[in-house]
Design a protein around this motif. Structure first.
Motif, PDB file in Angstrom:
ATOM      1  N   LEU A  33       5.678   9.108   1.916  1.00 55.30           N
ATOM      2  CA  LEU A  33       4.266   8.927   1.598  1.00 55.30           C
ATOM      3  C   LEU A  33       3.975   7.487   1.197  1.00 55.30           C
ATOM      4  CD1 LEU A  33       3.491  12.181  -0.409  1.00 55.30           C
ATOM      5  CD2 LEU A  33       2.733  11.607   1.898  1.00 55.30           C
ATOM      6  N   GLU A  34       4.846   6.920   0.384  1.00 52.93           N
ATOM      7  CA  GLU A  34       4.646   5.536  -0.046  1.00 52.93           C
ATOM      8  C   GLU A  34       4.710   4.577   1.137  1.00 52.93           C
ATOM      9  OE1 GLU A  34       7.543   5.155  -3.152  1.00 52.93           O
ATOM     10  OE2 GLU A  34       6.202   6.088  -4.630  1.00 52.93           O
ATOM     11  N   ASN A  35       5.582   4.851   2.110  1.00 51.98           N
ATOM     12  CA  ASN A  35       5.653   4.005   3.310  1.00 51.98           C
ATOM     13  C   ASN A  35       4.348   4.046   4.085  1.00 51.98           C
ATOM     14  OD1 ASN A  35       8.128   2.762   3.154  1.00 51.98           O
ATOM     15  ND2 ASN A  35       9.204   4.367   4.269  1.00 51.98           N
ATOM     16  N   VAL A  36       3.770   5.217   4.213  1.00 47.54           N
ATOM     17  CA  VAL A  36       2.501   5.346   4.924  1.00 47.54           C
ATOM     18  C   VAL A  36       1.408   4.599   4.165  1.00 47.54           C
ATOM     19  CG1 VAL A  36       0.707   6.986   5.606  1.00 47.54           C
ATOM     20  CG2 VAL A  36       3.102   7.502   6.069  1.00 47.54           C
ATOM     21  N   LEU A  37       1.455   4.669   2.845  1.00 43.08           N
ATOM     22  CA  LEU A  37       0.395   4.083   2.026  1.00 43.08           C
ATOM     23  C   LEU A  37       0.604   2.602   1.724  1.00 43.08           C
ATOM     24  CD1 LEU A  37      -0.162   7.012  -0.475  1.00 43.08           C
ATOM     25  CD2 LEU A  37      -1.441   6.466   1.602  1.00 43.08           C
ATOM     26  N   LYS A  38       1.641   1.988   2.246  1.00 42.31           N
ATOM     27  CA  LYS A  38       1.871   0.556   2.017  1.00 42.31           C
ATOM     28  C   LYS A  38       0.759  -0.301   2.588  1.00 42.31           C
ATOM     29  CE  LYS A  38       6.864   0.075   1.746  1.00 42.31           C
ATOM     30  NZ  LYS A  38       8.053  -0.450   2.416  1.00 42.31           N
ATOM     31  N   ASN A  39       0.144   0.146   3.662  1.00 41.10           N
ATOM     32  CA  ASN A  39      -0.854  -0.657   4.352  1.00 41.10           C
ATOM     33  C   ASN A  39      -2.252  -0.377   3.815  1.00 41.10           C
ATOM     34  OD1 ASN A  39      -2.878  -0.997   6.736  1.00 41.10           O
ATOM     35  ND2 ASN A  39      -1.141  -2.344   7.157  1.00 41.10           N
ATOM     36  N   ARG A  41      -5.140  -0.877   5.178  1.00 46.06           N
ATOM     37  CA  ARG A  41      -6.055  -0.270   6.159  1.00 46.06           C
ATOM     38  C   ARG A  41      -5.842   1.235   6.250  1.00 46.06           C
ATOM     39  NH1 ARG A  41      -6.220  -4.989  10.860  1.00 46.06           N
ATOM     40  NH2 ARG A  41      -7.367  -6.442   9.553  1.00 46.06           N
ATOM     41  N   ARG A  42      -4.594   1.660   6.198  1.00 48.14           N
ATOM     42  CA  ARG A  42      -4.336   3.105   6.221  1.00 48.14           C
ATOM     43  C   ARG A  42      -4.880   3.760   4.956  1.00 48.14           C
ATOM     44  NH1 ARG A  42       0.814   1.676   9.030  1.00 48.14           N
ATOM     45  NH2 ARG A  42       1.881   1.539   7.028  1.00 48.14           N
ATOM     46  N   ARG A  43      -4.701   3.098   3.811  1.00 47.23           N
ATOM     47  CA  ARG A  43      -5.253   3.644   2.565  1.00 47.23           C
ATOM     48  C   ARG A  43      -6.771   3.743   2.635  1.00 47.23           C
ATOM     49  NH1 ARG A  43      -1.687  -0.127   0.238  1.00 47.23           N
ATOM     50  NH2 ARG A  43      -3.460  -1.394  -0.395  1.00 47.23           N
ATOM     51  N   ALA A  44      -7.415   2.738   3.209  1.00 47.87           N
ATOM     52  CA  ALA A  44      -8.874   2.741   3.319  1.00 47.87           C
ATOM     53  C   ALA A  44      -9.355   3.896   4.204  1.00 47.87           C
ATOM     54  CB  ALA A  44      -9.367   1.405   3.869  1.00 47.87           C
ATOM     55  N   THR A  94      -2.395   1.170  16.110  1.00 52.52           N
ATOM     56  CA  THR A  94      -1.285   1.330  15.178  1.00 52.52           C
ATOM     57  C   THR A  94      -1.550   2.382  14.106  1.00 52.52           C
ATOM     58  OG1 THR A  94      -0.718  -0.996  15.491  1.00 52.52           O
ATOM     59  CG2 THR A  94       0.218   0.097  13.559  1.00 52.52           C
ATOM     60  N   HIS A  95      -2.547   2.143  13.280  1.00 53.04           N
ATOM     61  CA  HIS A  95      -2.721   2.937  12.064  1.00 53.04           C
ATOM     62  C   HIS A  95      -3.206   4.361  12.314  1.00 53.04           C
ATOM     63  CE1 HIS A  95      -1.718  -0.684  10.023  1.00 53.04           C
ATOM     64  NE2 HIS A  95      -2.785  -1.316  10.482  1.00 53.04           N
ATOM     65  N   LEU A 120      -3.732  15.822   4.686  1.00 55.46           N
ATOM     66  CA  LEU A 120      -4.504  14.782   3.993  1.00 55.46           C
ATOM     67  C   LEU A 120      -4.465  14.940   2.479  1.00 55.46           C
ATOM     68  CD1 LEU A 120      -6.328  12.311   4.138  1.00 55.46           C
ATOM     69  CD2 LEU A 120      -8.282  13.860   4.304  1.00 55.46           C
ATOM     70  N   LEU A 121      -4.579  16.154   1.997  1.00 55.01           N
ATOM     71  CA  LEU A 121      -4.608  16.360   0.549  1.00 55.01           C
ATOM     72  C   LEU A 121      -3.289  16.002  -0.121  1.00 55.01           C
ATOM     73  CD1 LEU A 121      -6.707  19.631   0.341  1.00 55.01           C
ATOM     74  CD2 LEU A 121      -7.459  17.258   0.023  1.00 55.01           C
ATOM     75  N   ALA A 122      -2.200  15.914   0.659  1.00 54.94           N
ATOM     76  CA  ALA A 122      -0.895  15.542   0.103  1.00 54.94           C
ATOM     77  C   ALA A 122      -0.883  14.121  -0.428  1.00 54.94           C
ATOM     78  CB  ALA A 122       0.193  15.714   1.154  1.00 54.94           C
ATOM     79  N   VAL A 123      -1.782  13.273   0.039  1.00 49.03           N
ATOM     80  CA  VAL A 123      -1.792  11.876  -0.390  1.00 49.03           C
ATOM     81  C   VAL A 123      -2.884  11.565  -1.407  1.00 49.03           C
ATOM     82  CG1 VAL A 123      -0.761  10.999   1.721  1.00 49.03           C
ATOM     83  CG2 VAL A 123      -3.230  11.127   1.535  1.00 49.03           C
ATOM     84  N   GLU A 124      -3.713  12.541  -1.730  1.00 50.19           N
ATOM     85  CA  GLU A 124      -4.848  12.271  -2.606  1.00 50.19           C
ATOM     86  C   GLU A 124      -4.431  11.700  -3.959  1.00 50.19           C
ATOM     87  OE1 GLU A 124      -9.053  14.373  -3.724  1.00 50.19           O
ATOM     88  OE2 GLU A 124      -7.356  15.678  -3.262  1.00 50.19           O
ATOM     89  N   ASP A 125      -3.432  12.299  -4.605  1.00 50.01           N
ATOM     90  CA  ASP A 125      -2.976  11.808  -5.912  1.00 50.01           C
ATOM     91  C   ASP A 125      -2.398  10.392  -5.817  1.00 50.01           C
ATOM     92  OD1 ASP A 125      -3.770  14.128  -7.168  1.00 50.01           O
ATOM     93  OD2 ASP A 125      -1.777  15.052  -7.055  1.00 50.01           O
ATOM     94  N   LEU A 126      -1.625  10.126  -4.777  1.00 50.69           N
ATOM     95  CA  LEU A 126      -1.035   8.795  -4.618  1.00 50.69           C
ATOM     96  C   LEU A 126      -2.100   7.738  -4.342  1.00 50.69           C
ATOM     97  CD1 LEU A 126       2.188   9.577  -2.584  1.00 50.69           C
ATOM     98  CD2 LEU A 126       2.042   8.787  -4.938  1.00 50.69           C
ATOM     99  N   LEU A 127      -3.149   8.119  -3.627  1.00 52.58           N
ATOM    100  CA  LEU A 127      -4.230   7.159  -3.343  1.00 52.58           C
ATOM    101  C   LEU A 127      -4.961   6.778  -4.613  1.00 52.58           C
ATOM    102  CD1 LEU A 127      -5.759   8.530  -0.038  1.00 52.58           C
ATOM    103  CD2 LEU A 127      -4.676   6.310  -0.390  1.00 52.58           C
ATOM    104  N   GLU A 128      -5.116   7.713  -5.534  1.00 55.61           N
ATOM    105  CA  GLU A 128      -5.791   7.416  -6.795  1.00 55.61           C
ATOM    106  C   GLU A 128      -4.997   6.408  -7.620  1.00 55.61           C
ATOM    107  OE1 GLU A 128      -6.425  11.163  -8.703  1.00 55.61           O
ATOM    108  OE2 GLU A 128      -7.910  11.798  -7.219  1.00 55.61           O
TER     109      GLU A 128
END
Length: 130
Positions: A33-39, A41-44, A94-95, A120-128
């Motif tokens: 999850l952290e690898n996906v959220l490194k970018n 643009r993907r977080r946005a 890419t993204h 999608l909901l799996a990343v909600e807490d990490l995005l916050e």
């Protein structure tokens, strides 16, 4: 004497077929999850999808505009059109495909639409936190 390992069965999960889900259905590890959220643009993209009511679809051009506007740098010499073109290329090539492959989004390339995926909901807490 040389022993050859049957590579087709080596490393297979023998519990598959016995009521246990295969590894591909396992939840993502925190590191994945952290690898996906490194970018950024993907977080946005993921944040934008989480704010949509009832998981509605968003046009790719809307995502491009949102991401490009968020990245605006007053000192940059690029025009708005150039910035949006760069964002569009990186999102569409890419993204968005990466996010789709992980199940975070559904990406309809033909119609230029993105909607929330099953994970999608799996990343909600990490995005916050990021």
């Amino acid at each position: 004497m040389t022993l050859y390992v049957n590579r087709s069965s080596a490393g297979k999960d023998r519990s598959v077929g016995r009521g246990v889900t295969p590894a591909t259905d396992d939840p993502f590890s925190r590191k994945q999850l952290e690898n996906v959220l490194k970018n950024s643009r993907r977080r946005a993209v993921l944040r934008r999808l989480l704010t949509e009511p009832d998981g509605e679809q968003i046009a790719v051009r809307t995502l491009v505009a949102d991401v490009a506007d968020a990245e605006h740098d007053a000192t940059a010499v690029t025009t708005l059109l150039e910035r949006r073109q760069r964002v569009h290329v990186s999102l569409s090539r890419t993204h968005l495909p990466l996010l789709e492959s992980r199940g975070f989004i559904s990406y309809d390339r033909e119609r230029g639409l993105v909607s929330p995926g099953r994970e999608l909901l799996a990343v909600e807490d990490l995005l916050e936190k990021s």
